[in-house]
Motif scaffolding. Structure first.
Motif, PDB file in Angstrom:
ATOM      1  N   GLU A 162       0.853  -1.180   0.000  1.00  0.00           N
ATOM      2  CA  GLU A 162       0.000   0.000   0.000  1.00  0.00           C
ATOM      3  C   GLU A 162       0.894   1.236   0.000  1.00  0.00           C
ATOM      4  O   GLU A 162       1.899   1.290   0.719  1.00  0.00           O
ATOM      5  N   ILE A 163       0.539   2.220  -0.815  1.00  0.00           N
ATOM      6  CA  ILE A 163       1.390   3.384  -1.080  1.00  0.00           C
ATOM      7  C   ILE A 163       0.616   4.648  -0.760  1.00  0.00           C
ATOM      8  O   ILE A 163      -0.480   4.858  -1.295  1.00  0.00           O
ATOM      9  N   GLY A 164       1.173   5.482   0.084  1.00  0.00           N
ATOM     10  CA  GLY A 164       0.564   6.770   0.383  1.00  0.00           C
ATOM     11  C   GLY A 164       1.476   7.895  -0.057  1.00  0.00           C
ATOM     12  O   GLY A 164       2.711   7.773  -0.006  1.00  0.00           O
ATOM     13  N   TYR A 165       0.884   9.019  -0.478  1.00  0.00           N
ATOM     14  CA  TYR A 165       1.646  10.153  -0.998  1.00  0.00           C
ATOM     15  C   TYR A 165       1.328  11.400  -0.177  1.00  0.00           C
ATOM     16  O   TYR A 165       0.159  11.707   0.061  1.00  0.00           O
ATOM     17  N   ALA A 166       2.358  12.124   0.228  1.00  0.00           N
ATOM     18  CA  ALA A 166       2.155  13.335   1.024  1.00  0.00           C
ATOM     19  C   ALA A 166       3.105  14.426   0.568  1.00  0.00           C
ATOM     20  O   ALA A 166       4.259  14.152   0.213  1.00  0.00           O
ATOM     21  N   GLU A 167       2.620  15.652   0.618  1.00  0.00           N
ATOM     22  CA  GLU A 167       3.453  16.806   0.300  1.00  0.00           C
ATOM     23  C   GLU A 167       4.318  17.197   1.493  1.00  0.00           C
ATOM     24  O   GLU A 167       5.409  17.734   1.333  1.00  0.00           O
ATOM     25  N   ARG A 168       3.831  16.902   2.679  1.00  0.00           N
ATOM     26  CA  ARG A 168       4.549  17.269   3.907  1.00  0.00           C
ATOM     27  C   ARG A 168       4.151  16.285   5.000  1.00  0.00           C
ATOM     28  O   ARG A 168       3.164  15.561   4.876  1.00  0.00           O
ATOM     29  N   LEU A 169       4.930  16.276   6.080  1.00  0.00           N
ATOM     30  CA  LEU A 169       4.566  15.525   7.271  1.00  0.00           C
ATOM     31  C   LEU A 169       3.769  16.434   8.201  1.00  0.00           C
ATOM     32  O   LEU A 169       3.920  17.654   8.184  1.00  0.00           O
ATOM     33  N   VAL A 170       2.921  15.835   9.019  1.00  0.00           N
ATOM     34  CA  VAL A 170       2.102  16.580   9.976  1.00  0.00           C
ATOM     35  C   VAL A 170       2.658  16.318  11.365  1.00  0.00           C
ATOM     36  O   VAL A 170       2.590  15.183  11.859  1.00  0.00           O
ATOM     37  N   ASP A 171       3.247  17.348  11.975  1.00  0.00           N
ATOM     38  CA  ASP A 171       3.888  17.188  13.289  1.00  0.00           C
ATOM     39  C   ASP A 171       4.892  16.031  13.265  1.00  0.00           C
ATOM     40  O   ASP A 171       5.019  15.274  14.230  1.00  0.00           O
ATOM     41  N   GLY A 172       5.584  15.900  12.134  1.00  0.00           N
ATOM     42  CA  GLY A 172       6.598  14.864  12.003  1.00  0.00           C
ATOM     43  C   GLY A 172       6.074  13.494  11.640  1.00  0.00           C
ATOM     44  O   GLY A 172       6.856  12.539  11.548  1.00  0.00           O
ATOM     45  N   ALA A 197       1.649  14.049  -7.200  1.00  0.00           N
ATOM     46  CA  ALA A 197       2.625  15.021  -6.706  1.00  0.00           C
ATOM     47  C   ALA A 197       2.888  14.689  -5.239  1.00  0.00           C
ATOM     48  O   ALA A 197       1.951  14.485  -4.469  1.00  0.00           O
ATOM     49  N   PHE A 198       4.167  14.636  -4.836  1.00  0.00           N
ATOM     50  CA  PHE A 198       4.489  14.206  -3.479  1.00  0.00           C
ATOM     51  C   PHE A 198       5.929  14.545  -3.144  1.00  0.00           C
ATOM     52  O   PHE A 198       6.765  14.737  -4.033  1.00  0.00           O
ATOM     53  N   ARG A 199       6.213  14.605  -1.872  1.00  0.00           N
ATOM     54  CA  ARG A 199       7.592  14.589  -1.382  1.00  0.00           C
ATOM     55  C   ARG A 199       7.833  13.304  -0.605  1.00  0.00           C
ATOM     56  O   ARG A 199       8.884  12.693  -0.719  1.00  0.00           O
ATOM     57  N   PHE A 200       6.853  12.909   0.209  1.00  0.00           N
ATOM     58  CA  PHE A 200       6.991  11.723   1.058  1.00  0.00           C
ATOM     59  C   PHE A 200       6.112  10.598   0.517  1.00  0.00           C
ATOM     60  O   PHE A 200       4.967  10.815   0.119  1.00  0.00           O
ATOM     61  N   VAL A 201       6.664   9.391   0.525  1.00  0.00           N
ATOM     62  CA  VAL A 201       5.934   8.192   0.137  1.00  0.00           C
ATOM     63  C   VAL A 201       6.022   7.191   1.283  1.00  0.00           C
ATOM     64  O   VAL A 201       7.123   6.905   1.779  1.00  0.00           O
ATOM     65  N   LYS A 202       4.879   6.693   1.698  1.00  0.00           N
ATOM     66  CA  LYS A 202       4.857   5.650   2.722  1.00  0.00           C
ATOM     67  C   LYS A 202       4.475   4.333   2.075  1.00  0.00           C
ATOM     68  O   LYS A 202       3.505   4.247   1.329  1.00  0.00           O
ATOM     69  N   LEU A 203       5.257   3.298   2.378  1.00  0.00           N
ATOM     70  CA  LEU A 203       4.975   1.946   1.910  1.00  0.00           C
ATOM     71  C   LEU A 203       4.607   1.083   3.110  1.00  0.00           C
ATOM     72  O   LEU A 203       5.346   1.056   4.107  1.00  0.00           O
TER      73      LEU A 203
END
Length: 435
Positions: A319-329, A359-365
């Motif tokens: 499962e892949i999530g895409y984020a432009e920024r982290l929220v409170d780390g 569009a993303f900076r952070f990707v969570k797998l």
């Protein structure tokens, strides 16, 4: 004095089409988030100078003898439908050839419907092959259609759930058995139904911008490595953003080996969930490995996975999530921007690229159902932007001015895909008020 339509409108005239718009027979042409497959084999003696003109509602990927040679078209409205022009001579060979197309129909515009239009011509403009009822077609259930829709995004709002176990491998090549596929249905219209007087595509416009440049990059660093308790999202199970936003705890039960290879590119990283045979009855739980990758700055592009599933069985998923920024780390996309995808593995080595760009900076797998080791050989962002030429700059010794200019230039590049757009991470669209 006679004024041509091109002079009057400022847009180039369309070509005269021999092909017909087609779609899989008996299928709902307005169904949202739908993928269809098309293929046609044909023979040629001479391949030099052969080109294909092609369009689709909403997007296509074009393959010739198993090789992807193009995708598109630029974002269109049905009453102003773009088409692309690809040189396919280098992908063809004397004798039998296969042209295959994956078409994605978004389905969120009420006046639109699914369709494919294509025509192969030689260097004299003669039609060699065109879409008609001789093409074979089918809907593809490897992509799940009923997935969560993140309504903030206009061009690619649906999460992509792909199951490699049900995809018809080899359909892009000669020799594939398509006997169970149906002849394509020709979309009719006024008169002889020849485009553009069929379907809703009332004006066909040749692509008037450059093709996008794709460049693969690896993440710059590992932001987090750990595990998360395996929980089912019972209230909104189709939305991957909920469990992807779940907190990660330090690795204790699941397995992650050599995760740094995802950044260095020097080898594979290995992942496995904690055993479904519980070693600690008091815990009564399974833990799943997770990593958060940081690409250093926001990028626009497709995510590509090069991975290897267990030799037996299958069903493990990434499962892949895409984020432009982290929220409170922390990685959290459940509140806004629920942009996520899911890839379910088949056995063995495989490669997958998301169909829509993000569009993303952070990707969570997050690795799910992988009780035997799963190997990730690479995770790449295929950066896709308009191919601007960098020409401007300041000769001033004021480096701050040049830094501001570079930030502005990069921001413009991020907002330039096949159209100028607003906030590509969130909306990927054009808004009159912003203009």
């Amino acid at each position: 004095m006679t004024i041509s339509l091109e002079e009057l409108t400022g847009f180039p005239n369309s070509r005269r089409w021999q092909g017909r718009w087609i779609w899989p027979a008996g299928c709902d042409p307005k169904k949202e988030n739908t993928f269809a497959l098309f293929r046609r084999t044909f023979s040629v003696k001479e391949t030099k100078g052969l080109r294909i003109f092609i369009s689709a509602d909403t997007r296509y990927r074009l393959f010739v003898n198993g090789e992807m040679v193009g995708q598109g078209p630029p974002l269109s409205q049905p009453f102003f439908q773009y088409y692309n022009d690809h040189d396919i001579s280098s992908a063809l060979r004397p004798g039998e050839n296969c042209i295959a197309v994956i078409v994605y129909h978004l389905g969120t515009l009420p006046q639109a419907r699914g369709g494919l239009l294509a025509e192969v011509v030689d260097d004299a403009g003669r039609t060699i092959l065109a879409t008609d009822a001789s093409w074979r077609a089918t809907l593809c259930d490897a992509w799940q259609s009923k997935t969560y829709r993140a309504t903030m995004n206009v061009t690619a709002p649906f999460q992509e759930h792909f199951d490699a176990r049900t995809f018809p491998d080899g359909f892009t090549k000669c020799g594939f058995d398509d006997a169970r596929w149906q002849p394509a249905e020709v979309i009719t219209g006024r008169g002889d139904g020849r485009p553009p007087v069929s379907g809703p595509w009332s004006r066909l416009v040749p692509r008037d911008i450059a093709y996008l440049a794709d460049r693969p990059v690896l993440a710059q660093r590992l932001d987090q490595v750990g595990e998360a308790l395996a929980l089912n999202n019972r209230n909104r199970g189709e939305d991957l953003s909920i469990t992807l936003s779940q907190a990660i705890v330090p690795l204790a039960r699941a397995t992650i080996k050599e995760a740094e290879n995802l950044v260095t590119g020097k080898g594979a990283a290995t992942f496995a969930c904690s055993s479904d045979v519980l070693h600690d009855p008091a815990a009564d739980a399974i833990y799943e490995p997770c990593v958060v990758l940081d690409f250093g700055k926001v990028v626009t592009g497709y995510l590509e996975l090069d991975l290897e599933g267990p030799a037996e069985g299958g069903g493990a998923a990434v499962e892949i999530g895409y984020a432009e920024r982290l929220v409170d780390g922390h990685f959290n996309i459940a509140i806004e921007g629920q942009f996520a995808d899911r890839y379910t593995l088949k056995p063995g080595r495989q490669r997958w690229t998301t169909f829509n760009w993000r569009a993303f900076r952070f990707v969570k797998l997050r690795i799910r159902e992988a009780f035997d080791p799963l190997k990730l050989h690479a995770v790449r962002a295929l950066i896709s932007t308009y191919p601007y030429e960098d020409r401007g700059g300041f000769s001033s010794t004021d480096q701050m001015l040049n830094h501001v200019f570079e930030i502005s230039r990069y921001t413009l590049r991020l907002c330039s895909h096949e159209a100028l757009m607003d906030t590509p991470w969130r909306e990927a669209a054009q808004w009159l008020g912003d203009v």
